[in-house]
Design a protein around this motif. Structure first.
Motif, PDB file in Angstrom:
ATOM      1  N   ASP A 115      -9.016   8.010  12.342  1.00  0.00           N
ATOM      2  CA  ASP A 115      -9.368   7.436  13.650  1.00  0.00           C
ATOM      3  C   ASP A 115      -8.676   6.101  13.851  1.00  0.00           C
ATOM      4  OD1 ASP A 115     -10.966   9.639  14.074  1.00  0.00           O
ATOM      5  OD2 ASP A 115     -12.862   8.568  13.763  1.00  0.00           O
ATOM      6  N   TRP A 116      -8.610   5.283  12.793  1.00  0.00           N
ATOM      7  CA  TRP A 116      -7.965   3.976  12.876  1.00  0.00           C
ATOM      8  C   TRP A 116      -6.474   4.160  13.175  1.00  0.00           C
ATOM      9  CZ3 TRP A 116      -4.092   1.601  10.037  1.00  0.00           C
ATOM     10  CH2 TRP A 116      -3.920   0.238  10.268  1.00  0.00           C
ATOM     11  N   VAL A 117      -5.827   5.097  12.477  1.00  0.00           N
ATOM     12  CA  VAL A 117      -4.401   5.372  12.714  1.00  0.00           C
ATOM     13  C   VAL A 117      -4.213   5.848  14.163  1.00  0.00           C
ATOM     14  CG1 VAL A 117      -2.460   6.862  12.111  1.00  0.00           C
ATOM     15  CG2 VAL A 117      -3.832   5.825  10.305  1.00  0.00           C
ATOM     16  N   ALA A 118      -5.074   6.746  14.623  1.00  0.00           N
ATOM     17  CA  ALA A 118      -4.960   7.250  15.997  1.00  0.00           C
ATOM     18  C   ALA A 118      -5.109   6.119  17.012  1.00  0.00           C
ATOM     19  CB  ALA A 118      -6.006   8.340  16.240  1.00  0.00           C
ATOM     20  N   SER A 119      -5.990   5.173  16.725  1.00  0.00           N
ATOM     21  CA  SER A 119      -6.165   4.062  17.664  1.00  0.00           C
ATOM     22  C   SER A 119      -4.911   3.188  17.703  1.00  0.00           C
ATOM     23  CB  SER A 119      -7.387   3.222  17.289  1.00  0.00           C
ATOM     24  OG  SER A 119      -7.159   2.436  16.145  1.00  0.00           O
ATOM     25  N   ARG A 120      -4.243   3.058  16.571  1.00  0.00           N
ATOM     26  CA  ARG A 120      -2.991   2.295  16.543  1.00  0.00           C
ATOM     27  C   ARG A 120      -1.894   3.013  17.337  1.00  0.00           C
ATOM     28  NH1 ARG A 120      -3.595  -2.788  13.956  1.00  0.00           N
ATOM     29  NH2 ARG A 120      -1.363  -2.714  13.768  1.00  0.00           N
ATOM     30  N   VAL A 121      -1.846   4.328  17.214  1.00  0.00           N
ATOM     31  CA  VAL A 121      -0.872   5.120  17.965  1.00  0.00           C
ATOM     32  C   VAL A 121      -1.143   4.970  19.458  1.00  0.00           C
ATOM     33  CG1 VAL A 121      -0.099   7.462  18.479  1.00  0.00           C
ATOM     34  CG2 VAL A 121      -0.445   6.754  16.097  1.00  0.00           C
ATOM     35  N   ALA A 122      -2.391   4.977  19.844  1.00  0.00           N
ATOM     36  CA  ALA A 122      -2.764   4.872  21.267  1.00  0.00           C
ATOM     37  C   ALA A 122      -2.360   3.507  21.846  1.00  0.00           C
ATOM     38  CB  ALA A 122      -4.253   5.101  21.445  1.00  0.00           C
ATOM     39  N   MET A 123      -2.237   2.484  21.006  1.00  0.00           N
ATOM     40  CA  MET A 123      -1.893   1.145  21.483  1.00  0.00           C
ATOM     41  C   MET A 123      -0.399   0.939  21.671  1.00  0.00           C
ATOM     42  SD  MET A 123      -4.601  -1.302  19.366  1.00  0.00           S
ATOM     43  CE  MET A 123      -3.310  -1.757  18.247  1.00  0.00           C
ATOM     44  N   ARG A 138      -5.764  -7.902   4.102  1.00  0.00           N
ATOM     45  CA  ARG A 138      -5.844  -8.848   5.221  1.00  0.00           C
ATOM     46  C   ARG A 138      -6.566  -8.219   6.409  1.00  0.00           C
ATOM     47  NH1 ARG A 138      -0.318 -10.273   6.722  1.00  0.00           N
ATOM     48  NH2 ARG A 138      -0.327 -11.181   4.646  1.00  0.00           N
ATOM     49  N   LEU A 139      -6.226  -6.974   6.722  1.00  0.00           N
ATOM     50  CA  LEU A 139      -6.900  -6.274   7.814  1.00  0.00           C
ATOM     51  C   LEU A 139      -8.390  -6.146   7.535  1.00  0.00           C
ATOM     52  CD1 LEU A 139      -4.347  -3.405   8.529  1.00  0.00           C
ATOM     53  CD2 LEU A 139      -4.883  -5.325  10.041  1.00  0.00           C
ATOM     54  N   ARG A 140      -8.748  -5.791   6.302  1.00  0.00           N
ATOM     55  CA  ARG A 140     -10.164  -5.664   5.928  1.00  0.00           C
ATOM     56  C   ARG A 140     -10.874  -6.998   6.065  1.00  0.00           C
ATOM     57  NH1 ARG A 140     -11.190  -4.171   0.474  1.00  0.00           N
ATOM     58  NH2 ARG A 140     -13.301  -3.935   1.222  1.00  0.00           N
ATOM     59  N   ARG A 141     -10.261  -8.053   5.578  1.00  0.00           N
ATOM     60  CA  ARG A 141     -10.851  -9.396   5.648  1.00  0.00           C
ATOM     61  C   ARG A 141     -11.143  -9.786   7.093  1.00  0.00           C
ATOM     62  NH1 ARG A 141      -6.625 -13.293   4.411  1.00  0.00           N
ATOM     63  NH2 ARG A 141      -6.340 -13.165   6.645  1.00  0.00           N
ATOM     64  N   ASP A 142     -10.240  -9.418   7.990  1.00  0.00           N
ATOM     65  CA  ASP A 142     -10.382  -9.772   9.401  1.00  0.00           C
ATOM     66  C   ASP A 142     -11.228  -8.773  10.187  1.00  0.00           C
ATOM     67  OD1 ASP A 142      -8.773 -11.937   8.818  1.00  0.00           O
ATOM     68  OD2 ASP A 142      -6.948 -11.020   9.600  1.00  0.00           O
ATOM     69  N   GLY A 143     -11.732  -7.735   9.511  1.00  0.00           N
ATOM     70  CA  GLY A 143     -12.565  -6.734  10.173  1.00  0.00           C
ATOM     71  C   GLY A 143     -11.788  -5.751  11.020  1.00  0.00           C
ATOM     72  N   ASN A 144     -10.500  -5.564  10.702  1.00  0.00           N
ATOM     73  CA  ASN A 144      -9.630  -4.698  11.492  1.00  0.00           C
ATOM     74  C   ASN A 144      -9.203  -3.428  10.766  1.00  0.00           C
ATOM     75  OD1 ASN A 144      -9.569  -6.450  13.733  1.00  0.00           O
ATOM     76  ND2 ASN A 144      -8.137  -7.756  12.654  1.00  0.00           N
ATOM     77  N   PHE A 145      -9.993  -3.012   9.795  1.00  0.00           N
ATOM     78  CA  PHE A 145      -9.708  -1.786   9.039  1.00  0.00           C
ATOM     79  C   PHE A 145     -11.052  -1.167   8.695  1.00  0.00           C
ATOM     80  CE2 PHE A 145      -8.144   0.760   5.424  1.00  0.00           C
ATOM     81  CZ  PHE A 145      -6.973   1.254   5.977  1.00  0.00           C
ATOM     82  N   PRO A 146     -11.112   0.149   8.545  1.00  0.00           N
ATOM     83  CA  PRO A 146     -12.399   0.779   8.216  1.00  0.00           C
ATOM     84  C   PRO A 146     -13.055   0.148   6.985  1.00  0.00           C
ATOM     85  CG  PRO A 146     -10.783   2.457   8.747  1.00  0.00           C
ATOM     86  CD  PRO A 146     -10.051   1.158   8.688  1.00  0.00           C
ATOM     87  N   ARG A 147     -14.378   0.144   6.987  1.00  0.00           N
ATOM     88  CA  ARG A 147     -15.129  -0.429   5.875  1.00  0.00           C
ATOM     89  C   ARG A 147     -14.960   0.413   4.617  1.00  0.00           C
ATOM     90  NH1 ARG A 147     -21.008  -0.889   7.469  1.00  0.00           N
ATOM     91  NH2 ARG A 147     -21.129  -1.639   5.342  1.00  0.00           N
ATOM     92  N   ALA A 148     -14.904  -0.254   3.493  1.00  0.00           N
ATOM     93  CA  ALA A 148     -14.754   0.415   2.205  1.00  0.00           C
ATOM     94  C   ALA A 148     -16.088   0.979   1.738  1.00  0.00           C
ATOM     95  CB  ALA A 148     -14.226  -0.574   1.166  1.00  0.00           C
ATOM     96  N   VAL A 149     -16.000   2.018   0.921  1.00  0.00           N
ATOM     97  CA  VAL A 149     -17.165   2.636   0.294  1.00  0.00           C
ATOM     98  C   VAL A 149     -17.099   2.303  -1.200  1.00  0.00           C
ATOM     99  CG1 VAL A 149     -18.309   4.817  -0.233  1.00  0.00           C
ATOM    100  CG2 VAL A 149     -17.127   4.526   1.958  1.00  0.00           C
TER     101      VAL A 149
END
Length: 53
Positions: A41-49, A14-25
């Motif tokens: 980095d994504w986890v750190a940004s969540r902690v910062a929020m 769901r996060l990927r679909r909405d553009g809220n998770f790092p892009r897959a390789v």
């Protein structure tokens, strides 16, 4: 990434679909991966929020 984030596969999708998770390789036939530093980095940004206690 389920182990790294403790999020369910459904929620990560769901996060990927909405553009809220790092892009897959793409790794191969029906396989994907994620860059570790992007997920960190994504986890750190969540902690910062989170609100201050």
């Amino acid at each position: 990434m389920i182990e790294r984030t403790s999020l369910s596969l459904t929620f990560i999708k769901r996060l990927r679909r909405d553009g809220n998770f790092p892009r897959a390789v793409p790794l191969g036939d029906r396989r994907i991966g994620f860059l570790e530093h992007e997920v960190s980095d994504w986890v750190a940004s969540r902690v910062a929020m989170r609100p201050a206690a």
